[in-house]
Design a protein around this motif. Sequence first.
Motif, short mmCIF file in Angstrom:
data_model
loop_
_atom_site.label_atom_id
_atom_site.label_comp_id
_atom_site.label_asym_id
_atom_site.label_seq_id
_atom_site.Cartn_x
_atom_site.Cartn_y
_atom_site.Cartn_z
N GLN A 142 37.37 -96.58 -14.60
CA GLN A 142 37.12 -95.15 -14.70
C GLN A 142 38.24 -94.48 -15.49
O GLN A 142 37.98 -93.65 -16.35
CB GLN A 142 37.01 -94.52 -13.31
CG GLN A 142 36.68 -93.04 -13.34
CD GLN A 142 35.23 -92.77 -13.74
OE1 GLN A 142 34.33 -93.34 -13.15
NE2 GLN A 142 35.02 -91.92 -14.71
N ASP A 146 37.87 -92.33 -18.88
CA ASP A 146 38.42 -90.97 -18.97
C ASP A 146 39.39 -90.85 -20.14
O ASP A 146 39.32 -89.91 -20.93
CB ASP A 146 39.12 -90.59 -17.67
CG ASP A 146 38.18 -90.46 -16.48
OD1 ASP A 146 36.94 -90.36 -16.69
OD2 ASP A 146 38.68 -90.46 -15.34
N THR A 151 33.79 -90.72 -20.53
CA THR A 151 33.26 -89.96 -19.40
C THR A 151 32.87 -88.56 -19.87
O THR A 151 31.78 -88.08 -19.55
CB THR A 151 34.31 -89.87 -18.27
OG1 THR A 151 34.68 -91.19 -17.88
CG2 THR A 151 33.76 -89.12 -17.07
#
Length: 179
Positions: A142, A146, A151
Amino acid sequence: MSNLNKLEHALIVITHPDTQSLSHQIAQHISHDLTRKGVLVEIADLYKEGFQAAMKLSDIEAYRGRQALDADVQFEQARFDRADVVYFIFPVYWWSVPAFLKGWFERVFSQDWAYKYDEQGNLLGTLKNIPVKLIGTATGTQSGYDRHGYTQAIHKQIVEGIFAYCGIDGDCSKFCVST
């Protein structure tokens, strides 16, 4: 709707051809968890059901108001209308949703059902404002998504560009990467 205990009906839209995939495992986990809580769960397995994701001339004719939407599109719209929450579970392909899911959005989120224009030409999103959860399976982390802006790109394309356009508050949607 932040309290899942108030949910009565959930729709899980899964877009992965391999029934042994992580995407399918996540869908089954969510389904079992919601069912255990008394929520009726409907799973839309687009590959298994043979949904035709490519736009057809009949879709264009329906958009132009010359004919009714195809039965398969009306069926998917009815599924969405029944739901109090919708989960979209998919593998991340080229930093976005798979073409199969994009085609579902293009055909199902049609004018006069998902959005319309008023007499002044202003856009009106017409979908009910329910929680929508995007769960993408991918390699990486993640924080990596990001850091590289992936994202944010998915948020801009899908959450704002599709859901908010159709009346679903972009703040109720969350994209998360499951590796």
